[in-house]
Design an enzyme around this catalytic site. Structure first.
Site, PDB file in Angstrom:
ATOM      1  N   HIS A 103      22.817  -0.395  53.043  1.00 41.73           N
ATOM      2  CA  HIS A 103      24.117   0.024  53.555  1.00 41.73           C
ATOM      3  C   HIS A 103      24.091  -0.040  55.068  1.00 41.73           C
ATOM      4  O   HIS A 103      23.047   0.182  55.698  1.00 41.73           O
ATOM      5  CB  HIS A 103      24.447   1.457  53.097  1.00 41.73           C
ATOM      6  CG  HIS A 103      25.888   1.810  53.261  1.00 41.73           C
ATOM      7  ND1 HIS A 103      26.396   2.274  54.442  1.00 41.73           N
ATOM      8  CD2 HIS A 103      26.938   1.759  52.392  1.00 41.73           C
ATOM      9  CE1 HIS A 103      27.699   2.499  54.302  1.00 41.73           C
ATOM     10  NE2 HIS A 103      28.045   2.189  53.075  1.00 41.73           N
TER      11      HIS A 103
ATOM     12  N   ASP B 258      27.933   1.051  45.171  1.00 43.13           N
ATOM     13  CA  ASP B 258      28.477  -0.118  44.474  1.00 43.13           C
ATOM     14  C   ASP B 258      27.591  -0.568  43.319  1.00 43.13           C
ATOM     15  O   ASP B 258      28.069  -1.194  42.374  1.00 43.13           O
ATOM     16  CB  ASP B 258      28.642  -1.282  45.456  1.00 43.13           C
ATOM     17  CG  ASP B 258      29.562  -0.932  46.610  1.00 43.13           C
ATOM     18  OD1 ASP B 258      30.701  -0.529  46.336  1.00 43.13           O
ATOM     19  OD2 ASP B 258      29.138  -1.041  47.775  1.00 43.13           O
TER      20      ASP B 258
END
Length: 443
Positions: A319, A377
Site C-alpha cells: 500500500h 483489496d
C-alpha cells in the site's frame, strides 16, 4: 540548501526550520506545525514569496495539502482511525450509518440523533423518475463506473435546490442526497446492464439490506436479504468509508476548491477512483488470481513478479501508505470466511488460491523485506464475488462507501478559512524563450 530544526512547544506552531542557501549564505525560518497525531509539517505557504523557491514533490508523497480532523493513518503501525476511533472497533461494534454520522459530524450520535439521521438518509434514497430515462442513453455494455460518472454528475441538473455551497443547509441536503442515492444509482446501473427492471428502494430495510435488495431482487418473486451478507456488506462499507487524502479524495477537494457544485465534485472523485491503482485494485486481484489459476502455478507467477524488468505485479499486496499489515485486511479476512460458510462455499478455488498466495508471499524474503502485506483489496474482491457481484461492480461498491468520506472532506474544505483554489506548481523543463519562424523559412 541546508535545513535546521528548532523545536518548540506542543501546539499548531511548534518551532521553526531554518533553510539556508549554500550559494548565497542567505537563511530563512519556516514555521513547524504539529497536529494531534503524526509527523510535524513544515509550513511552506510563504516559501516562494519569501525565498523565490518552490518545492518539488511528484505525487505529493511528502506534502500535506490540507488540515483535516477526519481520518488518521499511521502506515508504519498499520493504524486507521475515523475521528479517533480505530477502524477495527468500528467494524466490529458499529454500523455504516453510525460511521457516516461520525465522519460528517465529528462525534458518535446519541439514540435520538441516530434515529433522525437514519430517517433522513432513508427518505432520500429514491431518485428523480426522469433519471430512469437518462440511463437509457447509455449502451447496455457500458462499464458501470462510466454510468456512475455520468449519472452522478447529472444530479445537479435534477436537484437545483442544493447546489449553493455557501448555504450550510443546502450543503447538508446535498450530502444526505448523495449518501442516500448512491446505492440506488449503483443498483440501477447494474440492473440496466443485465436487462432487468429497476427495483425501488424500501424504507423498511437498512442501508446495506436496501442495496442488496435493489441489486438482486426481481418483481416476479420475493427476495429475502441474508443478514450475514448484509452485515458483510455493511462492514465493507465501513472499511472503505474514508482513507485520508488519497487520489479520489484529493480530486474531490481540488474540484471543490474551484467552487464547483457538490455533485460535480463527487463525480470527479468517482472518475479518479476508477483507476486500477486506486479503486479498481480489488477487480485487479480477481483477474490476477484467475490468471494464476492453480496453486501449483504460484511460484512461477511470483518469479515473474520479482523480475526487475518485468511488468507482472502482485495485486492486493502492499500500500502507498501502509508499511505494515493493512488493518482493514484483517477484518475482511474474517468476514471472507463467514460469507463463504453462510453461502455453503466449502471449496472455493479462488479463496484457497488466495490463502496459499498469502502464505507463500508472507514467507518469501523478497516480499517481507519490502513490507508487501495483503491489503483490503486482497479479500474484498473474493467476498464480493461470492456474494454474486460481477467484477465490473467492485469499484462501484467502493464508490458507494467512499461517498460519505468525500462528502465529509468536501464539507470540511468548504468551511476551512485557509482553503484556496488548488493550483500546484511545476518544475518547467521545456524550451526557454524562442521566436516564431514562418513556415517557408523553416529548415
Amino acid at each position: 540548501m541546508d535545513a535546521k530544526t528548532t523545536p518548540g512547544k506542543a501546539g499548531s506552531n511548534t518551532g521553526t526550520v531554518t533553510l539556508t542557501d549554500n550559494k548565497t549564505g542567505r537563511s530563512w525560518e519556516l514555521p513547524l506545525m504539529t497536529g494531534s497525531l503524526g509527523p510535524s509539517v513544515i509550513d511552506v505557504r510563504r516559501l516562494y514569496s519569501d525565498t523565490g523557491f518552490f518545492t518539488f514533490d511528484p505525487g505529493y508523497t511528502s506534502t500535506g495539502s490540507c488540515q483535516s480532523a477526519i481520518t488518521y493513518i499511521d502506515g508504519d503501525k498499520g493504524e486507521l482511525f475515523y475521528r479517533g476511533y480505530p477502524i477495527e472497533e468500528l467494524a466490529e461494534k458499529s454500523d455504516f450509518m453510525e460511521v457516516c454520522y461520525l465522519l460528517l459530524n465529528g462525534e458518535l450520535p446519541n439514540a435520538d440523533q441516530m434515529r433522525q439521521f437514519v430517517w433522513d438518509i432513508t427518505h432520500h434514497t429514491m431518485v428523480h423518475e426522469q433519471l430512469s430515462a437518462f440511463f437509457r442513453g447509455f449502451r447496455r455494455d457500458a462499464h458501470p463506473m462510466a454510468v456512475m460518472c455520468g449519472v452522478v454528475g447529472a444530479l445537479s441538473a435534477f436537484y437545483h435546490d442544493s447546489t449553493d455551497i455557501h448555504d450550510p443547509r443546502q450543503r447538508t441536503i446535498a450530502s444526505y442526497r448523495m449518501i442516500a442515492k448512491m446505492p440506488t444509482i449503483a443498483a440501477m446501473a447494474y440492473k440496466y446492464s443485465v436487462g432487468q427492471p429497476f427495483i425501488y428502494p424500501k424504507n423498511s430495510l437498512s442501508y446495506a439490506e436496501n442495496f442488496l435488495h435493489m441489486m438482486f431482487a426481481v418483481p416476479c418473486e420475493e427476495y429475502k436479504v441474508n443478514p450475514v451478507l448484509a452485515r458483510a456488506m455493511d462492514r465493507i462499507f465501513i472499511l472503505h468509508a474514508d482513507h485520508e487524502q488519497n487520489a479520489s479524495t484529493s480530486t474531490v477537494r481540488i474540484a471543490g476548491s474551484s467552487g464547483a457544485n457538490p455533485f460535480a465534485c463527487i463525480a470527479a472523485g468517482i472518475a479518479s477512483l476508477w483507476g486500477p491503482a486506486h479503486g479498481g485494485a480489488n477487480e485487479a486481484v480477481l483477474k490476477m488470481l484467475t490468471e494464476i489459476g492453480t496453486k501449483e502455478r504460484i511460484p512461477e507467477f511470483l518469479k515473474r513478479v520479482k523480475e526487475k524488468d518485468g511488468h507482472t505485479r502482485l495485486m492486493g499486496f502492499g500500500h502507498r501508505v501502509y508499511k505494515n499489515y493493512d488493518p482493514r485486511a484483517a477484518v475482511l479476512r474474517k468476514s471472507c470466511h463467514e460469507v463463504l460458510d453462510t453461502l455453503g462455499v466449502r471449496d472455493e478455488p479462488l479463496l484457497d488460491l488466495a490463502m496459499e498466495l498469502e502464505r507463500i508471499a508472507l514467507e518469501d524474503r523478497y516480499f517481507v523485506d519490502r513490507k508487501l502485506y495483503p491489503n483490503v483489496d486482497f479479500y474484498s474482491g473474493i467476498i464480493l464475488r461470492a456474494m454474486g457481484f460481477p467484477v465490473s461492480m467492485f469499484t462501484v461498491l467502493f464508490a458507494i462507501a467512499r461517498t460519505v468520506g468525500w462528502v465529509a472532506q468536501w464539507n470540511e474544505m468548504i468551511e476551512d478559512p485557509m482553503q484556496k483554489i488548488g493550483r500546484p506548481r511545476q518544475l518547467y523543463t521545456g524550451h526557454a524563450r524562442r521566436h516564431y519562424v514562418p513556415v517557408a523559412q523553416r529548415g
